[in-house]
Structures are given as C-alpha cells and as structure tokens.
Design a protein around this motif. Sequence first.
Motif, PDB file in Angstrom:
ATOM      1  N   ARG A   1       0.654  -1.053   0.238  1.00 39.81           N
ATOM      2  CA  ARG A   1       0.418  -0.022   0.224  1.00 39.81           C
ATOM      3  C   ARG A   1       0.895   1.465  -0.117  1.00 39.81           C
ATOM      4  O   ARG A   1       0.136   2.416  -0.509  1.00 39.81           O
ATOM      5  CB  ARG A   1      -1.033   0.090   1.388  1.00 39.81           C
ATOM      6  CG  ARG A   1      -2.090  -0.535   1.037  1.00 39.81           C
ATOM      7  CD  ARG A   1      -2.522  -1.183   1.992  1.00 39.81           C
ATOM      8  NE  ARG A   1      -2.077  -1.965   3.021  1.00 39.81           N
ATOM      9  CZ  ARG A   1      -2.595  -2.972   4.245  1.00 39.81           C
ATOM     10  NH1 ARG A   1      -4.170  -2.298   4.646  1.00 39.81           N
ATOM     11  NH2 ARG A   1      -2.245  -3.462   4.714  1.00 39.81           N
ATOM     12  N   THR A   2       2.067   1.213   0.744  1.00 41.47           N
ATOM     13  CA  THR A   2       2.836   2.458   0.787  1.00 41.47           C
ATOM     14  C   THR A   2       3.629   2.587  -0.459  1.00 41.47           C
ATOM     15  O   THR A   2       3.586   3.539  -1.172  1.00 41.47           O
ATOM     16  CB  THR A   2       4.114   2.531   2.063  1.00 41.47           C
ATOM     17  OG1 THR A   2       2.994   2.051   3.204  1.00 41.47           O
ATOM     18  CG2 THR A   2       4.486   3.947   2.056  1.00 41.47           C
TER      19      THR A   2
ATOM     20  N   GLY B   1      -4.515   3.178   9.413  1.00 44.51           N
ATOM     21  CA  GLY B   1      -3.294   3.200   9.895  1.00 44.51           C
ATOM     22  C   GLY B   1      -2.076   3.186   8.815  1.00 44.51           C
ATOM     23  O   GLY B   1      -1.585   3.888   8.648  1.00 44.51           O
ATOM     24  N   ARG B   2      -2.120   2.317   7.973  1.00 43.99           N
ATOM     25  CA  ARG B   2      -1.768   2.407   6.452  1.00 43.99           C
ATOM     26  C   ARG B   2      -2.071   3.010   5.968  1.00 43.99           C
ATOM     27  O   ARG B   2      -1.225   4.095   4.917  1.00 43.99           O
ATOM     28  CB  ARG B   2      -2.037   0.695   5.767  1.00 43.99           C
ATOM     29  CG  ARG B   2      -1.768  -0.544   6.638  1.00 43.99           C
ATOM     30  CD  ARG B   2       0.180  -0.688   6.239  1.00 43.99           C
ATOM     31  NE  ARG B   2       0.374  -1.939   6.727  1.00 43.99           N
ATOM     32  CZ  ARG B   2       0.656  -2.203   8.497  1.00 43.99           C
ATOM     33  NH1 ARG B   2       0.667  -1.162   9.168  1.00 43.99           N
ATOM     34  NH2 ARG B   2       0.918  -3.320   8.370  1.00 43.99           N
ATOM     35  N   ASP B   3      -3.009   3.869   5.385  1.00 46.43           N
ATOM     36  CA  ASP B   3      -3.285   5.267   4.866  1.00 46.43           C
ATOM     37  C   ASP B   3      -2.561   6.652   5.704  1.00 46.43           C
ATOM     38  O   ASP B   3      -2.620   7.153   4.686  1.00 46.43           O
ATOM     39  CB  ASP B   3      -4.859   5.382   5.027  1.00 46.43           C
ATOM     40  CG  ASP B   3      -5.960   4.055   4.302  1.00 46.43           C
ATOM     41  OD1 ASP B   3      -5.555   4.172   3.781  1.00 46.43           O
ATOM     42  OD2 ASP B   3      -6.589   5.219   4.104  1.00 46.43           O
ATOM     43  N   VAL B   4      -2.767   6.684   6.558  1.00 46.17           N
ATOM     44  CA  VAL B   4      -1.806   7.264   7.580  1.00 46.17           C
ATOM     45  C   VAL B   4      -0.349   7.434   7.538  1.00 46.17           C
ATOM     46  O   VAL B   4       0.636   8.357   6.694  1.00 46.17           O
ATOM     47  CB  VAL B   4      -2.467   7.351   9.041  1.00 46.17           C
ATOM     48  CG1 VAL B   4      -1.071   8.205  10.093  1.00 46.17           C
ATOM     49  CG2 VAL B   4      -3.804   8.003   9.525  1.00 46.17           C
ATOM     50  N   GLU B   5      -0.142   6.453   7.283  1.00 45.78           N
ATOM     51  CA  GLU B   5       1.951   6.287   6.580  1.00 45.78           C
ATOM     52  C   GLU B   5       1.388   6.484   5.699  1.00 45.78           C
ATOM     53  O   GLU B   5       2.608   7.323   5.529  1.00 45.78           O
ATOM     54  CB  GLU B   5       2.158   3.932   7.114  1.00 45.78           C
ATOM     55  CG  GLU B   5       1.770   3.814   8.778  1.00 45.78           C
ATOM     56  CD  GLU B   5       2.687   2.511   8.551  1.00 45.78           C
ATOM     57  OE1 GLU B   5       2.694   2.061   7.764  1.00 45.78           O
ATOM     58  OE2 GLU B   5       1.871   2.368   9.739  1.00 45.78           O
ATOM     59  N   GLY B   6       0.827   6.069   4.482  1.00 46.54           N
ATOM     60  CA  GLY B   6       1.712   6.326   3.448  1.00 46.54           C
ATOM     61  C   GLY B   6       1.222   7.740   3.018  1.00 46.54           C
ATOM     62  O   GLY B   6       1.739   8.365   2.256  1.00 46.54           O
ATOM     63  N   ARG B   7      -0.054   8.760   3.676  1.00 44.99           N
ATOM     64  CA  ARG B   7       0.396   9.968   3.203  1.00 44.99           C
ATOM     65  C   ARG B   7       1.409  10.722   3.962  1.00 44.99           C
ATOM     66  O   ARG B   7       1.793  11.620   3.638  1.00 44.99           O
ATOM     67  CB  ARG B   7      -0.819  10.591   4.096  1.00 44.99           C
ATOM     68  CG  ARG B   7      -2.102  10.082   3.537  1.00 44.99           C
ATOM     69  CD  ARG B   7      -3.656  11.409   4.000  1.00 44.99           C
ATOM     70  NE  ARG B   7      -3.607  10.883   5.383  1.00 44.99           N
ATOM     71  CZ  ARG B   7      -4.568  10.232   5.503  1.00 44.99           C
ATOM     72  NH1 ARG B   7      -5.300   9.737   5.004  1.00 44.99           N
ATOM     73  NH2 ARG B   7      -4.452  10.379   7.308  1.00 44.99           N
TER      74      ARG B   7
ATOM     75  N   GLY C   1      -1.401   6.587  14.311  1.00 42.73           N
ATOM     76  CA  GLY C   1      -0.881   7.534  13.519  1.00 42.73           C
ATOM     77  C   GLY C   1       0.797   6.921  13.252  1.00 42.73           C
ATOM     78  O   GLY C   1       0.741   6.361  13.150  1.00 42.73           O
ATOM     79  N   ALA C   2       1.687   7.900  12.584  1.00 41.97           N
ATOM     80  CA  ALA C   2       3.199   7.928  11.858  1.00 41.97           C
ATOM     81  C   ALA C   2       3.873   8.474  11.986  1.00 41.97           C
ATOM     82  O   ALA C   2       3.796   9.974  11.409  1.00 41.97           O
ATOM     83  CB  ALA C   2       2.445   7.259  10.094  1.00 41.97           C
ATOM     84  N   THR C   3       4.919   8.245  11.922  1.00 45.30           N
ATOM     85  CA  THR C   3       5.889   9.137  11.757  1.00 45.30           C
ATOM     86  C   THR C   3       7.628   8.786  10.547  1.00 45.30           C
ATOM     87  O   THR C   3       7.149   7.249  10.729  1.00 45.30           O
ATOM     88  CB  THR C   3       6.948   8.353  13.088  1.00 45.30           C
ATOM     89  OG1 THR C   3       6.272   8.986  14.166  1.00 45.30           O
ATOM     90  CG2 THR C   3       7.878   9.797  13.134  1.00 45.30           C
ATOM     91  N   ALA C   4       7.304   9.154   9.843  1.00 44.49           N
ATOM     92  CA  ALA C   4       8.063   9.097   8.731  1.00 44.49           C
ATOM     93  C   ALA C   4      10.079  10.028   8.962  1.00 44.49           C
ATOM     94  O   ALA C   4       9.787  11.489   9.954  1.00 44.49           O
ATOM     95  CB  ALA C   4       8.111  10.409   7.605  1.00 44.49           C
TER      96      ALA C   4
END
Length: 282
Positions: free
Chosen positions: A97-98, A251-257, A215-218
């Motif tokens: 997905r990402t 979560g996967r949607d947030v990670e991708g964005r 959420g997610a962290t890059a």
Amino acid sequence: MDRNTFIVTLSCPDRPGIVHAVSGALLEAGCNIAESRQYESPDTGTFFMRVEVETAAPRAELEAALAPVAEAFSMKLGVYDGDQPVRTLIMCSRDGRTLNDLLFQQRTGTLPIEVPVIVSNHTDLEPMAGFYGVPFVHLPVDGSTKGEAEARLLELVAEHRVELVVLARYMQVLSDDLCRELEGRAINIHHSFLPSFKGARPYHQAHARGVKIIGATAHYVTAALDEGPIIEQEVIRVDHSKTAEQLVRLGRDVEGRTLCRAVQWHAEHRVLLDGHRTVVFA
C-alpha cells in the motif's frame, strides 16, 4: 531567454549579515528570488535558509557567486536544480500500500522523484513494480546473506546514481554500517505506537489496549532503530467502535500520506538537519 530554477540551502553559525550577503551574491548571479525562508535555532545557534531562485545563469556560475559567502560565514551550502527530480530507490517487503502511494504520486507528478529501481526481500510486489514500469530487484535477506544483500544494495545505489532511499514498509533492520553510509538520504516510516507496542501486529496490540489516537512517523534512518530525525508525523482519532482490522487500514492510510509528504519535502530540499532534529520549510 531560458531561465533555470535553483534551490539554495544553507546552514551556519548565526550572526548578523547572512541574509544581506546571500541576497547580494544571488543578485550578482542575476537571480530573481521566488521564495525565501529562514530560521535561527535557539537550541544550537544555527541559522538555516532555503531560497528558490530563477536565473539565466548556469549552476556553476551560481555556485561560484555563493562560494565567497559560504567561506566567510562557514556555511554548509547546497545548490540544487529545481527542475531535476530526485533519483529515488524504494525498498519494500510484502505490504504494497505504501509503495503504491509513492509510485502513484510520482506518476501523477505530485512527487518530484524518479524511481529507477525497486528492491525487495520478497517477490510479492514484483507485479506492482511491473505495472508502473519500474525494474524490480529481489534481494533475499537472512542471517547469512544480510551482508551480501546490503553490499549489492550499495552497488545498485551507485549504479543508478541514487540520491534518496525510501523504506516503504521494508521489514528488515539495516546494519549500522549501512545506516551510516546512507545518513541523511534514507527515509523510513513506522506507526506511532512506538515504543509502547513493538513487534508483530502493533495495531492489534493497540486495539486490545483501547487506544484513541493512531498515527505515523517518517524519519531519517540512523543506527538507532526508529529514532532518527523526524521529518513528518500525522495522527487521527479513533474510538471503541473500530475493529483491529479497521485500525490497520486507517493506519496504513496515515503511513502512506505521512511518508509521501516526507519524501516530497526532502525531494524539494525543504528539510535541513539540526543535530537530532530537522528544520522543515514546508
């Protein structure tokens, strides 16, 4: 007359006269300033600046005009072609997905990157790479082949003139040596539950504990696992009605964005390192 777009980034010890000196050098090179951002870090006393300019002068002439200023102020200076996409190698495992988010946004022109190759420790996502027309390299990794796989990865980085490596749900820990080799030019994404919910099925662990925010962290990759300088984060609220599987999808949607924004800002040369922190001129 054709005009070139360049992005100038710099950092140096803060002192009076920096902006005046930089602006004067840009004027000398015949530049028109389209965007300018500055920041002085109160923690480190470092001055940061990003300037986007248009000029008929070639890059070498612009660099020559800025060189005396960089020397006088002890600057770390970068001059980049604003019209040139950043050559980006993407690493992935089995969750596509990402990867799909990155490749779709690249194809539609949202991300200023060029992807010459995708590397994976599994073959599951080879069809997706083929759909987007990107060469796919399978580098299996286990305890006995990790060193060989990482050496081959660095060969691919050199062979394809790669400027950025993106870990798009690549489920392997990079060695300390590889992290140092890629310092400042490798971005990873992970869920925001760390350090609370480690290991397998973190969203299911979080669901069992009734979390209300996911959420997610890059961040940039460092030898300290998942502790590199943070580029971007996003969180969303959830409630008791969400199943564990719904948390995974959200979560996967947030990670991708989050990863796409981090890659975009890096590719646009909007991210500067300030020790263990980042300055992001978004």
